[in-house]
Design an enzyme around this catalytic site. Structure first.
Site, PDB file in Angstrom:
ATOM      1  N   TYR A  65     -12.397  -2.629  -3.676  1.00 33.12           N
ATOM      2  CA  TYR A  65     -12.937  -2.753  -2.316  1.00 33.12           C
ATOM      3  C   TYR A  65     -14.471  -2.788  -2.322  1.00 33.12           C
ATOM      4  O   TYR A  65     -15.093  -2.274  -1.385  1.00 33.12           O
ATOM      5  CB  TYR A  65     -12.450  -1.593  -1.453  1.00 33.12           C
TER       6      TYR A  65
ATOM      7  N   GLU B 245      -9.888 -10.490  -7.927  1.00 31.39           N
ATOM      8  CA  GLU B 245      -8.916  -9.401  -7.786  1.00 31.39           C
ATOM      9  C   GLU B 245      -7.766  -9.527  -8.800  1.00 31.39           C
ATOM     10  O   GLU B 245      -7.312  -8.517  -9.344  1.00 31.39           O
ATOM     11  CB  GLU B 245      -8.383  -9.358  -6.354  1.00 31.39           C
TER      12      GLU B 245
ATOM     13  N   ASN C  14      -1.956  -0.092   7.032  1.00 37.36           N
ATOM     14  CA  ASN C  14      -1.429  -1.395   7.476  1.00 37.36           C
ATOM     15  C   ASN C  14      -0.595  -2.101   6.400  1.00 37.36           C
ATOM     16  O   ASN C  14      -0.532  -3.316   6.348  1.00 37.36           O
ATOM     17  CB  ASN C  14      -2.567  -2.276   7.993  1.00 37.36           C
TER      18      ASN C  14
ATOM     19  N   LYS D  64       0.817  -1.215   0.000  1.00 37.47           N
ATOM     20  CA  LYS D  64       0.000   0.000   0.000  1.00 37.47           C
ATOM     21  C   LYS D  64       0.858   1.275   0.000  1.00 37.47           C
ATOM     22  O   LYS D  64       2.058   1.227   0.308  1.00 37.47           O
ATOM     23  CB  LYS D  64      -0.936  -0.036   1.213  1.00 37.47           C
TER      24      LYS D  64
HETATM   25  O1  CDP Z   1      -7.084  -6.007   4.602  1.00 40.07           O
HETATM   26  P1  CDP Z   1      -7.894  -7.024   5.368  1.00 40.07           P
HETATM   27  O2  CDP Z   1      -8.542  -8.059   4.477  1.00 40.07           O
HETATM   28  O3  CDP Z   1      -7.099  -7.643   6.475  1.00 40.07           O
HETATM   29  O4  CDP Z   1      -9.050  -6.205   6.119  1.00 40.07           O
HETATM   30  P2  CDP Z   1     -10.527  -5.794   5.639  1.00 40.07           P
HETATM   31  O5  CDP Z   1     -11.433  -5.974   6.797  1.00 40.07           O
HETATM   32  O6  CDP Z   1     -10.897  -6.454   4.359  1.00 40.07           O
HETATM   33  O7  CDP Z   1     -10.389  -4.229   5.405  1.00 40.07           O
HETATM   34  C1  CDP Z   1      -9.779  -3.742   4.230  1.00 40.07           C
HETATM   35  C2  CDP Z   1      -8.885  -2.577   4.606  1.00 40.07           C
HETATM   36  O8  CDP Z   1      -9.687  -1.521   5.095  1.00 40.07           O
HETATM   37  C3  CDP Z   1      -7.906  -2.852   5.756  1.00 40.07           C
HETATM   38  O9  CDP Z   1      -6.735  -3.509   5.344  1.00 40.07           O
HETATM   39  C4  CDP Z   1      -7.634  -1.452   6.265  1.00 40.07           C
HETATM   40  O10 CDP Z   1      -6.663  -0.771   5.462  1.00 40.07           O
HETATM   41  C5  CDP Z   1      -8.993  -0.767   6.077  1.00 40.07           C
HETATM   42  N1  CDP Z   1      -9.804  -0.741   7.303  1.00 40.07           N
HETATM   43  C6  CDP Z   1     -10.022   0.492   7.925  1.00 40.07           C
HETATM   44  O11 CDP Z   1      -9.536   1.515   7.468  1.00 40.07           O
HETATM   45  N2  CDP Z   1     -10.787   0.545   9.079  1.00 40.07           N
HETATM   46  C7  CDP Z   1     -11.341  -0.569   9.592  1.00 40.07           C
HETATM   47  N3  CDP Z   1     -12.077  -0.471  10.712  1.00 40.07           N
HETATM   48  C8  CDP Z   1     -11.141  -1.794   8.965  1.00 40.07           C
HETATM   49  C9  CDP Z   1     -10.368  -1.868   7.821  1.00 40.07           C
END
Ligand code: CDP
Ligand code: MG
Length: 137
Positions: free
Chosen positions: A52, A129, A115, A12
């Site tokens: 997303y 994807e 992250n 990222k």
């Molecule tokens: O990336 P991952 O699949 O682990 O997490 P996700 O639940 O699919 O969320 C996608 C991305 O959204 C995360 O990697 C974070 O960068 C962001 N995110 C966020 O900004 N705030 C949250 N409460 C949860 C996720």
């Protein structure tokens, strides 16, 4: 033997800004994953919405959208035995604060949003994807 599984990974914009591309790629290579495609790219909001799709509409999505479009990222396709699961394990939990030390997120960040990496969460997501980011791979 069937083809190895493919998965989509993003390094990222926060990680690119911090000079972590090499450190992150090293960990995937050390795990034994194979790089099938790799490109530095800056994406627009519309493309972020497609990537997303499952999160569009969530309260935190607008911030995520501006973060992911804030600068260059590295998109790559990795392949290997159960690559989807392997990459999720190497990445660690979504929240960098809670992610296990030794994982990419556990070692390299302390934020739930900034992250450093993305990875497909299932074989079905990986197929979608990879086709979105690298049609033809
Ligand atoms: O990336 P991952 O699949 O682990 O997490 P996700 O639940 O699919 O969320 C996608 C991305 O959204 C995360 O990697 C974070 O960068 C962001 N995110 C966020 O900004 N705030 C949250 N409460 C949860 C996720
Ligand atoms: Mg996800």
């Amino acid at each position: 033997m069937s083809d190895p599984q493919k998965t989509l990974v993003l390094i990222k914009p926060d990680a690119v800004r911090r000079g972590l591309i090499g450190e992150i790629l090293r960990r995937y290579e050390a795990k034994g994953l194979c790089i099938e495609a790799l490109e530095l790219r800056t994406v627009e909001g519309d493309f972020a919405d497609r990537h997303y799709a499952e999160h569009v509409g969530k309260g935190w999505y607008p911030e995520l959208r501006s973060f992911i479009t804030s600068g260059p990222l590295v998109a790559l396709v990795l392949s290997g035995e159960r690559a989807v699961e392997a990459v999720r394990a190497v990445n660690g939990a979504t929240d960098g604060v809670a992610a296990t030390p030794g994982s990419i997120r556990g070692d390299l960040c302390a934020s739930k949003q900034h992250n450093v990496v993305h990875a497909s969460d299932s074989p079905e997501s990986a197929t979608r994807e990879v086709a979105l980011w690298f049609p033809g791979v």
